[in-house]
Scaffold this active site. Structure first.
Site, PDB file in Angstrom:
ATOM      1  N   LYS A 124      -2.412  14.672  -8.420  1.00  0.00           N
ATOM      2  CA  LYS A 124      -1.385  14.081  -9.288  1.00  0.00           C
ATOM      3  C   LYS A 124      -0.230  15.074  -9.477  1.00  0.00           C
ATOM      4  O   LYS A 124       0.933  14.683  -9.522  1.00  0.00           O
ATOM      5  CB  LYS A 124      -1.974  13.685 -10.648  1.00  0.00           C
ATOM      6  CG  LYS A 124      -2.954  12.516 -10.618  1.00  0.00           C
ATOM      7  CD  LYS A 124      -2.295  11.182 -10.286  1.00  0.00           C
ATOM      8  CE  LYS A 124      -1.364  10.694 -11.380  1.00  0.00           C
ATOM      9  NZ  LYS A 124      -0.809   9.351 -11.068  1.00  0.00           N
TER      10      LYS A 124
ATOM     11  N   TYR B 120      -8.372  15.476  -8.553  1.00  0.00           N
ATOM     12  CA  TYR B 120      -7.533  14.431  -9.166  1.00  0.00           C
ATOM     13  C   TYR B 120      -6.285  15.074  -9.784  1.00  0.00           C
ATOM     14  O   TYR B 120      -5.156  14.671  -9.493  1.00  0.00           O
ATOM     15  CB  TYR B 120      -8.333  13.667 -10.227  1.00  0.00           C
ATOM     16  CG  TYR B 120      -7.488  12.707 -11.041  1.00  0.00           C
ATOM     17  CD1 TYR B 120      -6.995  11.530 -10.480  1.00  0.00           C
ATOM     18  CD2 TYR B 120      -7.161  12.988 -12.368  1.00  0.00           C
ATOM     19  CE1 TYR B 120      -6.209  10.658 -11.229  1.00  0.00           C
ATOM     20  CE2 TYR B 120      -6.387  12.121 -13.122  1.00  0.00           C
ATOM     21  CZ  TYR B 120      -5.910  10.956 -12.550  1.00  0.00           C
ATOM     22  OH  TYR B 120      -5.117  10.104 -13.292  1.00  0.00           O
TER      23      TYR B 120
ATOM     24  N   ASP C  38       0.874  -1.178   0.000  1.00  0.00           N
ATOM     25  CA  ASP C  38       0.000   0.000   0.000  1.00  0.00           C
ATOM     26  C   ASP C  38       0.909   1.225   0.000  1.00  0.00           C
ATOM     27  O   ASP C  38       1.656   1.443   0.961  1.00  0.00           O
ATOM     28  CB  ASP C  38      -0.893  -0.049   1.243  1.00  0.00           C
ATOM     29  CG  ASP C  38      -1.867   1.118   1.295  1.00  0.00           C
ATOM     30  OD1 ASP C  38      -1.626   2.154   0.629  1.00  0.00           O
ATOM     31  OD2 ASP C  38      -2.869   1.008   2.020  1.00  0.00           O
ATOM     32  N   ILE C  39       0.842   2.021  -1.049  1.00  0.00           N
ATOM     33  CA  ILE C  39       1.780   3.147  -1.158  1.00  0.00           C
ATOM     34  C   ILE C  39       1.561   4.211  -0.088  1.00  0.00           C
ATOM     35  O   ILE C  39       2.423   5.061   0.109  1.00  0.00           O
ATOM     36  CB  ILE C  39       1.764   3.788  -2.579  1.00  0.00           C
ATOM     37  CG1 ILE C  39       0.370   4.293  -2.955  1.00  0.00           C
ATOM     38  CG2 ILE C  39       2.323   2.809  -3.615  1.00  0.00           C
ATOM     39  CD1 ILE C  39       0.351   5.163  -4.213  1.00  0.00           C
TER      40      ILE C  39
HETATM   41  N1  LIG Z   1      -6.753   6.002 -16.960  1.00  0.00           N
HETATM   42  C1  LIG Z   1      -6.440   7.169 -17.534  1.00  0.00           C
HETATM   43  O1  LIG Z   1      -7.147   7.667 -18.420  1.00  0.00           O
HETATM   44  C2  LIG Z   1      -5.184   7.907 -17.121  1.00  0.00           C
HETATM   45  C3  LIG Z   1      -4.866   9.105 -17.773  1.00  0.00           C
HETATM   46  C4  LIG Z   1      -3.695   9.781 -17.392  1.00  0.00           C
HETATM   47  C5  LIG Z   1      -2.880   9.259 -16.399  1.00  0.00           C
HETATM   48  N2  LIG Z   1      -3.232   8.107 -15.779  1.00  0.00           N
HETATM   49  C6  LIG Z   1      -2.335   7.574 -14.731  1.00  0.00           C
HETATM   50  O2  LIG Z   1      -1.834   6.339 -15.208  1.00  0.00           O
HETATM   51  C7  LIG Z   1      -1.586   5.452 -14.111  1.00  0.00           C
HETATM   52  C8  LIG Z   1      -2.231   4.111 -14.386  1.00  0.00           C
HETATM   53  O3  LIG Z   1      -3.620   4.305 -14.575  1.00  0.00           O
HETATM   54  P1  LIG Z   1      -4.618   3.080 -14.786  1.00  0.00           P
HETATM   55  O4  LIG Z   1      -5.752   3.605 -15.599  1.00  0.00           O
HETATM   56  O5  LIG Z   1      -3.861   1.861 -15.207  1.00  0.00           O
HETATM   57  O6  LIG Z   1      -5.148   2.898 -13.285  1.00  0.00           O
HETATM   58  P2  LIG Z   1      -5.806   1.648 -12.546  1.00  0.00           P
HETATM   59  O7  LIG Z   1      -6.247   0.610 -13.519  1.00  0.00           O
HETATM   60  O8  LIG Z   1      -6.779   2.233 -11.581  1.00  0.00           O
HETATM   61  O9  LIG Z   1      -4.542   1.051 -11.758  1.00  0.00           O
HETATM   62  C9  LIG Z   1      -4.028   1.652 -10.594  1.00  0.00           C
HETATM   63  C10 LIG Z   1      -3.693   0.548  -9.612  1.00  0.00           C
HETATM   64  O10 LIG Z   1      -3.206   1.170  -8.406  1.00  0.00           O
HETATM   65  C11 LIG Z   1      -3.823   0.501  -7.315  1.00  0.00           C
HETATM   66  N3  LIG Z   1      -3.857   1.312  -6.108  1.00  0.00           N
HETATM   67  C12 LIG Z   1      -4.831   2.170  -5.692  1.00  0.00           C
HETATM   68  N4  LIG Z   1      -4.539   2.652  -4.473  1.00  0.00           N
HETATM   69  C13 LIG Z   1      -3.348   2.087  -4.100  1.00  0.00           C
HETATM   70  C14 LIG Z   1      -2.552   2.170  -2.939  1.00  0.00           C
HETATM   71  N5  LIG Z   1      -2.899   2.933  -1.888  1.00  0.00           N
HETATM   72  N6  LIG Z   1      -1.397   1.459  -2.896  1.00  0.00           N
HETATM   73  C15 LIG Z   1      -1.034   0.687  -3.956  1.00  0.00           C
HETATM   74  N7  LIG Z   1      -1.761   0.543  -5.063  1.00  0.00           N
HETATM   75  C16 LIG Z   1      -2.910   1.244  -5.137  1.00  0.00           C
HETATM   76  C17 LIG Z   1      -5.220   0.209  -7.835  1.00  0.00           C
HETATM   77  O11 LIG Z   1      -5.883  -0.724  -7.020  1.00  0.00           O
HETATM   78  P3  LIG Z   1      -7.523  -0.611  -6.914  1.00  0.00           P
HETATM   79  O12 LIG Z   1      -8.046  -1.052  -8.238  1.00  0.00           O
HETATM   80  O13 LIG Z   1      -7.846  -1.530  -5.785  1.00  0.00           O
HETATM   81  O14 LIG Z   1      -7.822   0.828  -6.624  1.00  0.00           O
HETATM   82  C18 LIG Z   1      -4.904  -0.309  -9.232  1.00  0.00           C
HETATM   83  O15 LIG Z   1      -4.580  -1.686  -9.227  1.00  0.00           O
HETATM   84  C19 LIG Z   1      -2.120   6.187 -12.875  1.00  0.00           C
HETATM   85  O16 LIG Z   1      -1.025   6.772 -12.197  1.00  0.00           O
HETATM   86  C20 LIG Z   1      -3.026   7.271 -13.432  1.00  0.00           C
HETATM   87  O17 LIG Z   1      -3.102   8.407 -12.580  1.00  0.00           O
HETATM   88  C21 LIG Z   1      -4.360   7.407 -16.120  1.00  0.00           C
END
Ligand SMILES: NC(=O)c1ccc[n+]([C@@H]2O[C@H](COP(=O)([O-])OP(=O)(O)OC[C@H]3O[C@@H](n4cnc5c(N)ncnc54)[C@H](OP(=O)(O)O)[C@@H]3O)[C@@H](O)[C@H]2O)c1
Length: 285
Positions: free
Chosen positions: A132, A128, A39-40
């Site tokens: 970030k 958000y 957990d980060i």
């Molecule tokens: N999706 C987009 O459109 C988008 C756009 C720009 C940037 N980003 C960035 O890209 C990255 C990846 O996004 P993604 O869409 O792949 O996100 P995602 O599918 O939600 O993956 C994030 C992972 O982090 C885990 N997590 C949440 N809280 C945590 C904690 N306290 N400690 C450790 N792990 C934790 C989540 O677990 P849970 O599922 O249990 O929460 C999930 O497995 C993120 O940094 C996001 O901000 C995403």
């Protein structure tokens, strides 16, 4: 190299595993899935996991990515996205690891009328985006060997995303209302993961915009998804952002120009339409 991936069970995490696993030794961490539990937001746990595996690079993909959830619960947004990133950056500093931080187009306010470059001023409109951006600051302050990769409108095989939502909605509805006055760039997680792999193999630390080429509205994106999926009996109706029920203010224009990659002569991300065509043909199989 030894690479620790946070958020390894997430949508981007899954494609990072594939892209980086071909050549690097991986340690996978998340709060869900069959991976090392880290957990980060737990400083001791982050120090312990990073200290035990001593990675050369940490690719920090974990985040609280529910944009509306962040708006409703800003403390959780800051806890995970800012403080969690602070912990990961501090551990990288302590154990001498380089760090990749995945950030977002939501750090900008969308007032510009031409693509944002890495040198443009940030001004997030949402919790958000602000949380970030706070994460970016911790990375810059603590970890000189960093790659901050800002991306946008991510979709991939292994997660909830816009193409899946549109294709699922089209199974039961004949009309879909989609926002037409927000402009950005859909980006395929496979392409972002490949770019991150390329970056960590260079000493060119710094800030990077990493999106597929071109831009469109959510409405254009939906129309193209249905066209490529061969759906012909569903009408997509354009609506304004303010008509979409959401507590989150989103940038009206958040096109990112991959300027750092361009300057280095390595912006080889394909146009969003090509990436989407590849994705749809793959998920149709
Ligand atoms: N999706 C987009 O459109 C988008 C756009 C720009 C940037 N980003 C960035 O890209 C990255 C990846 O996004 P993604 O869409 O792949 O996100 P995602 O599918 O939600 O993956 C994030 C992972 O982090 C885990 N997590 C949440 N809280 C945590 C904690 N306290 N400690 C450790 N792990 C934790 C989540 O677990 P849970 O599922 O249990 O929460 C999930 O497995 C993120 O940094 C996001 O901000 C995403």
């Amino acid at each position: 190299m030894k690479v620790l991936i946070t958020g390894a069970s997430g949508m981007l995490g899954a494609d990072l595993r594939t892209a980086l696993g071909e050549e690097h030794e991986l340690v996978l961490a998340d709060v869900v899935g069959d991976v090392t539990q880290m957990d980060i937001t737990d400083t001791a746990q982050v120090m312990s996991v990073v200290g035990a595996c001593k990675p050369d690079v940490v690719v920090h993909s974990a985040a609280y990515t529910d944009v509306d959830g962040c708006e409703r619960d800003p403390d959780k947004a800051y806890k995970v996205n800012a403080f969690g990133t602070w912990n990961v950056a501090a551990a990288c500093q302590k154990y001498d690891a380089a760090m990749v931080y995945v950030s977002t187009d939501f750090v900008f306010d969308g007032e510009k009328t031409e693509p944002y470059i890495e040198y443009d001023l940030t001004n997030p409109l949402s919790h958000y985006g602000a949380s970030k951006l706070a994460g970016e600051r911790h990375v810059r302050e603590l970890c000189p060997r960093h790659y901050i990769t800002r991306t946008a409108w991510l979709y991939g095989e292994h997660g909830k995303n816009f193409p899946y939502s549109i294709m699922n909605a089209a199974k039961t509805r004949k009309e879909l209302k989609v926002v037409a006055d927000q402009i950005g760039t859909p980006t395929l997680t496979v392409d972002l993961a490949a770019t991150i792999k390329g970056l960590i193999e260079t000493p060119m630390y710094g800030a990077y915009h990493v999106t597929n080429g071109g831009f469109c509205s959510w409405y254009d994106f939906a129309v193209e998804i249905l066209r490529l999926a061969g759906v012909t009996d569903v009408e997509v109706l354009p609506i304004k952002g303010e008509e979409w029920p959401s507590p989150t203010r989103r940038p009206a224009y958040s096109v990112l120009r991959n300027y750092s990659l361009e300057l280095q002569g390595r912006d080889n991300l394909r146009p969003w339409q090509d990436a989407l065509a590849w994705f749809i043909s793959r998920v149709k199989e």
